[in-house]
Design a protein around this motif. Sequence first.
Motif, mmCIF file in Angstrom:
data_model
loop_
_atom_site.group_PDB
_atom_site.id
_atom_site.type_symbol
_atom_site.label_atom_id
_atom_site.label_comp_id
_atom_site.label_asym_id
_atom_site.label_seq_id
_atom_site.Cartn_x
_atom_site.Cartn_y
_atom_site.Cartn_z
ATOM 1 N N ARG A 276 0.958 -1.086 -0.106
ATOM 2 C CA ARG A 276 0.057 0.031 -0.115
ATOM 3 C C ARG A 276 0.765 1.200 0.113
ATOM 4 O O ARG A 276 0.690 2.183 -0.697
ATOM 5 N N ALA A 277 2.003 1.197 0.729
ATOM 6 C CA ALA A 277 2.785 2.341 0.845
ATOM 7 C C ALA A 277 3.467 2.438 -0.719
ATOM 8 O O ALA A 277 3.659 3.608 -1.006
ATOM 9 N N LEU A 278 3.776 1.414 -1.334
ATOM 10 C CA LEU A 278 4.257 1.713 -2.543
ATOM 11 C C LEU A 278 3.450 2.270 -3.538
ATOM 12 O O LEU A 278 3.925 3.040 -4.382
ATOM 13 N N ILE A 279 2.304 1.958 -3.666
ATOM 14 C CA ILE A 279 1.199 2.362 -4.333
ATOM 15 C C ILE A 279 0.847 3.807 -4.052
ATOM 16 O O ILE A 279 0.850 4.789 -4.946
ATOM 17 N N ASP A 280 0.971 4.250 -2.875
ATOM 18 C CA ASP A 280 0.728 5.430 -2.376
ATOM 19 C C ASP A 280 1.859 6.256 -2.863
ATOM 20 O O ASP A 280 1.873 7.492 -3.288
ATOM 21 N N GLY A 281 3.099 5.889 -2.847
ATOM 22 C CA GLY A 281 4.314 6.558 -3.104
ATOM 23 C C GLY A 281 4.212 6.987 -4.600
ATOM 24 O O GLY A 281 4.609 7.817 -5.271
ATOM 25 N N ALA A 282 3.952 5.677 -5.339
ATOM 26 C CA ALA A 282 3.712 5.972 -6.849
ATOM 27 C C ALA A 282 2.905 6.911 -7.267
ATOM 28 O O ALA A 282 2.876 7.688 -8.075
ATOM 29 N N MET A 283 1.357 7.026 -6.657
ATOM 30 C CA MET A 283 0.521 7.858 -7.007
ATOM 31 C C MET A 283 0.943 9.335 -6.511
ATOM 32 O O MET A 283 0.536 10.273 -7.343
ATOM 33 N N ILE A 284 1.658 9.613 -5.622
ATOM 34 C CA ILE A 284 2.391 10.921 -5.145
ATOM 35 C C ILE A 284 3.173 11.217 -6.260
ATOM 36 O O ILE A 284 3.277 12.500 -6.610
ATOM 37 N N VAL A 285 3.942 10.462 -6.740
ATOM 38 C CA VAL A 285 4.977 10.780 -7.849
ATOM 39 C C VAL A 285 4.225 11.242 -8.989
ATOM 40 O O VAL A 285 4.421 12.240 -9.734
ATOM 41 N N VAL A 286 3.168 10.370 -9.323
ATOM 42 C CA VAL A 286 2.352 10.769 -10.598
ATOM 43 C C VAL A 286 1.477 12.182 -10.486
ATOM 44 O O VAL A 286 1.520 12.802 -11.177
ATOM 45 N N ALA A 287 1.143 12.265 -9.219
ATOM 46 C CA ALA A 287 0.426 13.501 -8.861
ATOM 47 C C ALA A 287 1.236 14.598 -8.859
ATOM 48 O O ALA A 287 1.190 15.841 -9.508
ATOM 49 N N GLY A 288 2.718 14.704 -8.383
ATOM 50 C CA GLY A 288 3.524 15.743 -8.544
ATOM 51 C C GLY A 288 3.685 16.164 -9.919
ATOM 52 O O GLY A 288 4.131 17.136 -10.460
ATOM 53 N N ILE A 289 3.886 15.152 -10.964
ATOM 54 C CA ILE A 289 4.171 15.112 -12.280
ATOM 55 C C ILE A 289 3.061 15.867 -13.035
ATOM 56 O O ILE A 289 3.173 16.939 -13.848
ATOM 57 N N MET A 290 1.910 15.604 -12.367
ATOM 58 C CA MET A 290 0.906 16.123 -13.109
ATOM 59 C C MET A 290 0.619 17.518 -12.871
ATOM 60 O O MET A 290 0.188 18.423 -13.583
ATOM 61 N N LEU A 291 1.072 18.050 -11.516
ATOM 62 C CA LEU A 291 1.134 19.439 -11.125
ATOM 63 C C LEU A 291 2.335 20.162 -11.765
ATOM 64 O O LEU A 291 2.003 21.226 -12.129
ATOM 65 N N LEU A 292 3.187 19.472 -12.144
ATOM 66 C CA LEU A 292 4.578 20.131 -12.792
ATOM 67 C C LEU A 292 4.136 20.486 -14.415
ATOM 68 O O LEU A 292 4.642 21.429 -14.804
ATOM 69 N N LEU A 293 3.256 19.294 -14.923
ATOM 70 C CA LEU A 293 2.955 19.784 -16.111
ATOM 71 C C LEU A 293 1.994 21.014 -16.320
ATOM 72 O O LEU A 293 1.020 21.089 -15.442
ATOM 73 N N PRO A 294 2.337 21.849 -17.220
ATOM 74 C CA PRO A 294 1.223 22.914 -17.495
ATOM 75 C C PRO A 294 -0.298 22.225 -17.901
ATOM 76 O O PRO A 294 -0.286 21.757 -18.913
ATOM 77 N N GLY A 295 -1.202 23.034 -17.462
ATOM 78 C CA GLY A 295 -2.458 22.547 -17.784
ATOM 79 C C GLY A 295 -3.430 22.206 -16.695
ATOM 80 O O GLY A 295 -3.003 21.973 -15.482
ATOM 81 N N PHE A 296 -4.637 22.709 -16.884
ATOM 82 C CA PHE A 296 -5.718 22.707 -15.419
ATOM 83 C C PHE A 296 -6.229 21.243 -15.430
ATOM 84 O O PHE A 296 -6.526 21.056 -14.332
ATOM 85 N N ILE A 297 -6.297 20.518 -16.395
ATOM 86 C CA ILE A 297 -6.981 19.120 -16.296
ATOM 87 C C ILE A 297 -6.082 18.072 -15.564
ATOM 88 O O ILE A 297 -6.079 17.615 -14.577
ATOM 89 N N THR A 298 -4.643 18.449 -15.936
ATOM 90 C CA THR A 298 -3.667 17.789 -15.072
ATOM 91 C C THR A 298 -3.410 18.276 -13.827
ATOM 92 O O THR A 298 -3.198 17.444 -12.874
ATOM 93 N N ASP A 299 -3.443 19.252 -13.513
ATOM 94 C CA ASP A 299 -3.637 19.947 -12.089
ATOM 95 C C ASP A 299 -4.814 19.667 -11.395
ATOM 96 O O ASP A 299 -4.348 18.977 -10.259
ATOM 97 N N ILE A 300 -5.920 19.288 -11.893
ATOM 98 C CA ILE A 300 -7.079 18.610 -11.146
ATOM 99 C C ILE A 300 -6.717 17.476 -10.736
ATOM 100 O O ILE A 300 -6.944 16.837 -9.518
ATOM 101 N N ILE A 301 -6.231 16.724 -11.614
ATOM 102 C CA ILE A 301 -5.968 15.251 -11.414
ATOM 103 C C ILE A 301 -4.714 15.176 -10.339
ATOM 104 O O ILE A 301 -5.129 14.342 -9.472
ATOM 105 N N GLY A 302 -3.908 15.858 -10.486
ATOM 106 C CA GLY A 302 -2.708 15.891 -9.734
ATOM 107 C C GLY A 302 -2.999 16.314 -8.150
ATOM 108 O O GLY A 302 -2.667 15.495 -7.142
#
Length: 171
Positions: free
Chosen positions: A71-97
């Motif tokens: 569970r902690a590994l999956i949480d970590g993977a989702m947090i990495v994906v969330a951070g990448i989504m927020l770093l990408l420009p765009g509002f849809i990626t920001d909402i998902i992140g």
Amino acid sequence: MRFFLVPLLLIGWPLAEIAGFVLVGKALGLWATLGLVIGTAVLGAILLRNQGTQILRQISTESRDGRAPGRALIDGAMIVVAGIMLLLPGFITDIIGLALFIPFVRSLIWSVIGRRIVVVRSPRSKSYQYESPRPSPEANKTGPVVDLDEQDYHRDPDPSSPWTGPKSREP
């Protein structure tokens, strides 16, 4: 049928992001829109750093206790994906992140995919064991350790060696 979704996603996602920029730009103006894009990127970097270190500690604790940190590994993977989504420009990626940074959303995703994820540890793997290393029986077959003084292992240079020839001239 799934292969058809990939090109549609690759074309549709950027178009949706551009439409989001246009709509937000009309509502807020150019500078506020650019400020939001830069602000979410900075927020993503800060959240990724803070949440990431917390997840790494949790993974370490679970590993040390002998539990599989699935569970902690999956949480970590989702947090990495969330951070990448927020770093990408765009509002849809920001909402998902931003949604992926919320623990409730991560728990909801884990409840859906958690049954399909299996963390396996090989019997020979020592990934989750933190024991002091013991010398192997093969290590003692080489013989006893000999303790020498400096004069015992010091040797003069070999005159026949090409590396001990005359010293190079100094300029």
